[in-house]
Design a protein around this motif. Structure first.
Motif, PDB file in Angstrom:
ATOM      1  N   ASP A   1      -4.541   3.083  11.437  1.00 58.00           N
ATOM      2  CA  ASP A   1      -3.659   3.428  12.543  1.00 58.00           C
ATOM      3  C   ASP A   1      -3.933   4.861  12.990  1.00 58.00           C
ATOM      4  OD1 ASP A   1      -0.810   2.320  13.738  1.00 58.00           O
ATOM      5  OD2 ASP A   1      -0.869   4.516  13.663  1.00 58.00           O
ATOM      6  N   PRO A   2      -3.888   5.136  14.289  1.00 55.74           N
ATOM      7  CA  PRO A   2      -4.150   6.506  14.763  1.00 55.74           C
ATOM      8  C   PRO A   2      -3.229   7.554  14.153  1.00 55.74           C
ATOM      9  CG  PRO A   2      -4.197   4.962  16.602  1.00 55.74           C
ATOM     10  CD  PRO A   2      -3.723   4.199  15.415  1.00 55.74           C
ATOM     11  N   LEU A   3      -2.031   7.148  13.727  1.00 56.24           N
ATOM     12  CA  LEU A   3      -1.092   8.115  13.150  1.00 56.24           C
ATOM     13  C   LEU A   3      -1.240   8.256  11.631  1.00 56.24           C
ATOM     14  CD1 LEU A   3       2.246   7.380  15.069  1.00 56.24           C
ATOM     15  CD2 LEU A   3       0.617   9.234  15.449  1.00 56.24           C
ATOM     16  N   SER A   4      -2.087   7.456  11.015  1.00 55.41           N
ATOM     17  CA  SER A   4      -2.208   7.472   9.559  1.00 55.41           C
ATOM     18  C   SER A   4      -2.828   8.774   9.071  1.00 55.41           C
ATOM     19  CB  SER A   4      -3.059   6.290   9.096  1.00 55.41           C
ATOM     20  OG  SER A   4      -3.215   6.310   7.693  1.00 55.41           O
ATOM     21  N   GLU A   5      -2.138   9.428   8.126  1.00 58.19           N
ATOM     22  CA  GLU A   5      -2.672  10.654   7.532  1.00 58.19           C
ATOM     23  C   GLU A   5      -3.191  10.427   6.120  1.00 58.19           C
ATOM     24  OE1 GLU A   5       0.293  13.817   7.847  1.00 58.19           O
ATOM     25  OE2 GLU A   5      -0.915  14.672   9.446  1.00 58.19           O
ATOM     26  N   ARG A   6      -2.606   9.461   5.389  1.00 53.91           N
ATOM     27  CA  ARG A   6      -3.045   9.180   4.024  1.00 53.91           C
ATOM     28  C   ARG A   6      -2.819   7.707   3.732  1.00 53.91           C
ATOM     29  NH1 ARG A   6      -3.598  12.525  -0.674  1.00 53.91           N
ATOM     30  NH2 ARG A   6      -4.767  11.261  -2.201  1.00 53.91           N
ATOM     31  N   PHE A   7      -3.844   7.026   3.264  1.00 56.24           N
ATOM     32  CA  PHE A   7      -3.758   5.605   2.950  1.00 56.24           C
ATOM     33  C   PHE A   7      -4.319   5.396   1.552  1.00 56.24           C
ATOM     34  CE2 PHE A   7      -5.321   1.309   2.633  1.00 56.24           C
ATOM     35  CZ  PHE A   7      -4.389   0.538   3.304  1.00 56.24           C
ATOM     36  N   GLU A   8      -3.536   4.765   0.683  1.00 59.47           N
ATOM     37  CA  GLU A   8      -3.974   4.523  -0.697  1.00 59.47           C
ATOM     38  C   GLU A   8      -3.584   3.112  -1.112  1.00 59.47           C
ATOM     39  OE1 GLU A   8      -5.528   6.446  -2.937  1.00 59.47           O
ATOM     40  OE2 GLU A   8      -5.591   8.369  -1.889  1.00 59.47           O
ATOM     41  N   THR A   9      -4.518   2.424  -1.733  1.00 61.60           N
ATOM     42  CA  THR A   9      -4.230   1.126  -2.337  1.00 61.60           C
ATOM     43  C   THR A   9      -4.008   1.351  -3.824  1.00 61.60           C
ATOM     44  OG1 THR A   9      -5.544  -0.059  -0.686  1.00 61.60           O
ATOM     45  CG2 THR A   9      -5.121  -1.193  -2.754  1.00 61.60           C
TER      46      THR A   9
ATOM     47  N   VAL B   1       0.857  -1.178   0.000  1.00 62.15           N
ATOM     48  CA  VAL B   1       0.000   0.000   0.000  1.00 62.15           C
ATOM     49  C   VAL B   1       0.894   1.230   0.000  1.00 62.15           C
ATOM     50  CG1 VAL B   1      -1.817  -1.189   1.297  1.00 62.15           C
ATOM     51  CG2 VAL B   1      -0.103   0.151   2.534  1.00 62.15           C
ATOM     52  N   TYR B   2       0.246   2.381  -0.095  1.00 59.77           N
ATOM     53  CA  TYR B   2       0.902   3.657   0.194  1.00 59.77           C
ATOM     54  C   TYR B   2       0.307   4.194   1.482  1.00 59.77           C
ATOM     55  CZ  TYR B   2       1.968   8.628   0.225  1.00 59.77           C
ATOM     56  OH  TYR B   2       2.382   9.875   0.606  1.00 59.77           O
ATOM     57  N   GLU B   3       1.182   4.627   2.408  1.00 59.63           N
ATOM     58  CA  GLU B   3       0.664   5.229   3.639  1.00 59.63           C
ATOM     59  C   GLU B   3       1.666   6.252   4.161  1.00 59.63           C
ATOM     60  OE1 GLU B   3      -1.913   3.939   7.549  1.00 59.63           O
ATOM     61  OE2 GLU B   3      -0.637   2.429   6.600  1.00 59.63           O
ATOM     62  N   ARG B   4       1.133   7.398   4.534  1.00 58.42           N
ATOM     63  CA  ARG B   4       1.930   8.457   5.159  1.00 58.42           C
ATOM     64  C   ARG B   4       1.392   8.699   6.563  1.00 58.42           C
ATOM     65  NH1 ARG B   4       0.769  13.833   5.178  1.00 58.42           N
ATOM     66  NH2 ARG B   4      -0.590  13.640   3.339  1.00 58.42           N
ATOM     67  N   PHE B   5       2.303   8.876   7.513  1.00 60.33           N
ATOM     68  CA  PHE B   5       1.926   8.982   8.923  1.00 60.33           C
ATOM     69  C   PHE B   5       2.267  10.357   9.488  1.00 60.33           C
ATOM     70  CE2 PHE B   5       2.977   4.600   7.938  1.00 60.33           C
ATOM     71  CZ  PHE B   5       1.889   3.908   8.442  1.00 60.33           C
ATOM     72  N   ARG B   6       1.536  10.736  10.514  1.00 61.58           N
ATOM     73  CA  ARG B   6       1.914  11.912  11.285  1.00 61.58           C
ATOM     74  C   ARG B   6       3.241  11.631  11.979  1.00 61.58           C
ATOM     75  NH1 ARG B   6      -3.580  12.047  12.250  1.00 61.58           N
ATOM     76  NH2 ARG B   6      -3.403  10.901  14.205  1.00 61.58           N
ATOM     77  N   PRO B   7       4.079  12.645  12.159  1.00 62.62           N
ATOM     78  CA  PRO B   7       5.391  12.388  12.757  1.00 62.62           C
ATOM     79  C   PRO B   7       5.292  11.972  14.222  1.00 62.62           C
ATOM     80  CG  PRO B   7       5.026  14.746  12.493  1.00 62.62           C
ATOM     81  CD  PRO B   7       3.907  14.061  11.784  1.00 62.62           C
ATOM     82  N   VAL B   8       6.209  11.132  14.610  1.00 62.78           N
ATOM     83  CA  VAL B   8       6.408  10.785  16.013  1.00 62.78           C
ATOM     84  C   VAL B   8       7.614  11.586  16.467  1.00 62.78           C
ATOM     85  CG1 VAL B   8       6.923   8.960  17.661  1.00 62.78           C
ATOM     86  CG2 VAL B   8       5.438   8.489  15.712  1.00 62.78           C
ATOM     87  N   GLY B   9       7.387  12.629  17.251  1.00 63.68           N
ATOM     88  CA  GLY B   9       8.463  13.567  17.539  1.00 63.68           C
ATOM     89  C   GLY B   9       8.904  14.221  16.252  1.00 63.68           C
ATOM     90  N   SER B  10      10.171  14.043  15.888  1.00 63.10           N
ATOM     91  CA  SER B  10      10.705  14.631  14.648  1.00 63.10           C
ATOM     92  C   SER B  10      10.824  13.599  13.527  1.00 63.10           C
ATOM     93  CB  SER B  10      12.084  15.247  14.922  1.00 63.10           C
ATOM     94  OG  SER B  10      11.996  16.258  15.905  1.00 63.10           O
ATOM     95  N   LEU B  11      10.276  12.403  13.724  1.00 64.32           N
ATOM     96  CA  LEU B  11      10.418  11.319  12.753  1.00 64.32           C
ATOM     97  C   LEU B  11       9.184  11.219  11.867  1.00 64.32           C
ATOM     98  CD1 LEU B  11      11.992   8.817  11.717  1.00 64.32           C
ATOM     99  CD2 LEU B  11      10.775   7.481  13.463  1.00 64.32           C
ATOM    100  N   PHE B  12       9.384  11.390  10.543  1.00 67.78           N
ATOM    101  CA  PHE B  12       8.321  11.258   9.554  1.00 67.78           C
ATOM    102  C   PHE B  12       8.454   9.886   8.886  1.00 67.78           C
ATOM    103  CE2 PHE B  12       8.663  15.677  10.336  1.00 67.78           C
ATOM    104  CZ  PHE B  12       7.466  16.285   9.978  1.00 67.78           C
ATOM    105  N   MET B  13       7.325   9.252   8.589  1.00 71.16           N
ATOM    106  CA  MET B  13       7.364   7.868   8.108  1.00 71.16           C
ATOM    107  C   MET B  13       6.418   7.644   6.940  1.00 71.16           C
ATOM    108  SD  MET B  13       7.385   6.014  11.843  1.00 71.16           S
ATOM    109  CE  MET B  13       6.093   7.134  12.394  1.00 71.16           C
TER     110      MET B  13
END
Length: 631
Positions: free
Chosen positions: A506-514, A477-489
């Motif tokens: 996931d609670p940190l998920s900002e964008r999810f694409e199949t 998939v494609y997924e972008r998450f909110r940062p944890v501290g200064s870490l972007f994932m």
């Protein structure tokens, strides 16, 4: 060995005559049909009425680019064309063939190979003993190179099924001249480059090279031991474009590939790179993703694992990885991390991951001397590839596996502590966070989801040493998450294999694409811009990562012993060399005055002072503090 090169000869032949994913005309032969026209394999046959598709071809087996009908199908015929300017420059002619189950091959109308057929191939409705498509063969057709024409040539193939009931046909192949792999840039530094390629037999080889604006005036050579060649080009200068050309020694002289170019990176500065994962399927989406990716401006490629499906073997690594990325890898290097399908090893009596480690032997770490995990610098960035193909325990791999007290984790801390690059980027296969099908994986069966264990082990280290970005694969998939501290994932697992669906957000998920995709990344001194582009070239998401986040202030008040002074401790995120001023005021809206100026030495700053704590004073006795970032 480095020597002065003589004059260039005029002849040069591209090692790829018919590439992976090339367009072929094809005809499917049903048992209730009259079969293919006589002489269909000839050069004069008109195939314009046959359908056209990209190889490989299969009857719905799951790893084809073009799907064929399968009911009552017993065989299929395929034709493609290629051109040659000078056939005399072809000393070795090799057909890399993946087929299921019988095979016949013609070059310019003459049969040159046959296997699995008990009768002549004209008997189109015969069946063949089962032969698995994953056992790719390299067929040496060099004895027939005299059949090659100047100009247009025809390659024809007939594949027979092992049954006429429910067909299991498959064909994928590439025709090569003189080299069976490459050339490709195995590794690239500011002042050195390593060119890798493979020859059909042990021969002397050399690589001519020189500045692109001055011609190829030097040659690095090898005596010809073995067929896998790795030639180092040294004495290069940073930030320049270079031309190189592989030459293979024969009984009568040297045969050359066309000149290729690459650019040596600057020792510091901006950088462009692409990220792809879970790609090696051989399917049409993989071909489309790589085709789209190849149009991007880049200095290197990161791969988040699963380079080859169903597993990375010596037989499949070219057809489903190197040959797919082929033209691109002639000018930029590929830096992978091991996925679970790169570890699987069912074909050889050797430890898991052996073919991967043989293939990428240049990328090693100082602790184990292997390519399980490694790091490298490029421009302003320090990249770290971690060995996290999954938490399924392999006894042979425990020395390299990630864990709370593992050697790999110790190496990671030491590696991050040593680097002075302003950007730190980690990439690995299994995700620390995911909303996809791998969300509840517990491969070591300890009752804790794998992602939670990875968070426990890795997040403290990555945050302590200021890692800004982590890329994962494994979930398709494609997924972008909110940062944890200064870490972007990011999870980027849409490189071409079967896509997964949403399992639980996931609670940190900002964008999810199949969707099938790759990432294009542009890194400057203070910003990293990440663009997600699908296989059609459409941008569907983008984000920016700051090198240093604005300070996020944490405050605590304590005293060391009863009756002692109260201490105020301020703590905030930073980066080495950043400057800050601590200011104080008697009012939240009042005038703030400087209390201290600080130059950060690490990725966290702590500052403390004595304060008076007297609740009875009320608001009139309060003090207000703030931290100003002196950018």
């Amino acid at each position: 060995m480095l020597l002065s090169a003589g004059p260039l000869h005029a002849g040069a032949v591209d090692p790829v005559l018919v590439p992976v994913g090339a367009s072929w005309r094809y005809r499917v032969n049903r048992v209730d049909s009259q079969g293919p026209p006589p002489g269909w394999w000839g050069t004069e046959f008109d195939d314009s009425q046959w359908p056209e598709g990209r190889s490989g071809f299969g009857t719905g087996l799951g790893d084809e680019a073009t799907v064929l009908e399968r009911t009552n199908v017993v065989s299929a015929c395929f034709r493609t064309r290629f051109t040659l300017e000078d056939p005399t420059q072809v000393r070795w002619l090799i057909l890399r063939a993946s087929y299921q189950s019988g095979l016949a091959v013609w070059v310019n109308g003459q049969e040159v190979y046959r296997t699995g057929l008990s009768q002549p191939p004209e008997v189109w409705n015969q069946t063949a003993p089962f032969s698995w498509r994953f056992y790719t063969r390299e067929l040496d057709l060099s004895a027939y190179r005299g059949l090659l024409n100047t100009g247009m040539n025809v390659l024809a193939v007939q594949v027979q099924s092992h049954t006429s009931q429910v067909a299991a046909l498959f064909w994928s192949g590439e025709l090569r001249a003189n080299l069976t792999r490459g050339p490709l840039i195995q590794r690239l530094e500011s002042r050195r480059a390593w060119i890798a390629f493979r020859t059909p037999s042990p021969v002397a080889v050399r690589v001519r090279h020189g500045p692109a604006d001055r011609g190829m005036s030097f040659a690095s050579s090898s005596a010809g031991e073995g067929t896998n060649h790795l030639i180092e080009l040294d004495g290069l200068q940073p930030g320049r474009e270079w031309t190189y050309q592989v030459e293979v020694g024969t009984e009568t002289g040297w045969l050359a590939t066309p000149p290729e170019t690459f650019r040596t990176p600057l020792e510091n500065g901006p950088l462009r790179f692409v990220v792809i994962g879970d790609s090696g399927s051989g399917t049409l989406p993989q071909l489309q993703v790589v085709s789209c990716l190849s149009t991007a401006a880049m200095d290197l490629i990161l791969h988040t694992g699963d380079l080859v499906y169903p597993e990375l073997t010596r037989e499949l690594v070219d057809l489903r990885c190197f040959s797919v990325f082929g033209p691109l890898l002639r000018r930029v290097p590929l830096y992978p991390t091991m996925g679970n399908h790169d570890v699987y090893n069912t074909l050889y009596r050797a430890p898991p991951g052996t073919p991967y480690l043989e293939t990428f032997a240049m990328l090693t770490n100082s602790l184990t001397g292997t390519a399980h995990f490694y790091s490298f610098d490029r421009g302003d960035a320090h990249f770290v590839s971690l060995f996290v193909p999954g938490l399924l325990p392999y006894p042979e791999l425990q020395a390299y596996a990630l864990g709370a007290d593992s050697l790999q984790l110790q190496w990671l801390e030491q590696d991050l502590a040593r680097t002075d690059r302003p950007w730190r980027i980690v990439f690995m296969h299994s995700p620390m966070f995911t909303s996809g099908g791998r969300r509840y994986d517990d491969l070591n069966t300890n009752g804790v989801p794998d992602r939670v264990e990875l968070q426990t082990w890795l997040l403290p280290v990555l945050q302590r040493y200021g890692v800004q970005v982590a890329f994962f694969g494994h979930d398709h998939v494609y997924e972008r998450f909110r940062p944890v501290g200064s870490l972007f994932m990011w999870t980027t697992g849409g490189g071409g294999y079967t896509l997964y669906s949403l399992t639980e957000r996931d609670p940190l998920s900002e964008r999810f694409e199949t969707r099938f995709h790759h990432l294009e990344c542009e890194l400057s001194r203070d910003r990293l811009r990440v663009v997600a582009r699908d296989r059609w070239g459409v941008v569907f998401d983008e984000a920016e990562v700051p090198r240093v986040l604005a300070p996020r202030l944490q405050a605590t008040v304590s005293r060391l012993q009863p009756g002692g002074d109260w201490r105020l401790r301020l703590r905030w995120n930073s980066a080495p060399g950043e400057r800050y001023r601590v200011e104080r005021s008697a009012s939240a809206l009042g005038v703030f005055e400087a209390d201290a100026e600080i130059v950060a030495r690490d990725f966290w700053v702590e500052w403390e002072c004595s304060i008076a704590v007297a609740p009875a004073l009320g608001p009139a006795g309060a003090s207000f503090y703030r931290v100003v970032w002196l950018r």
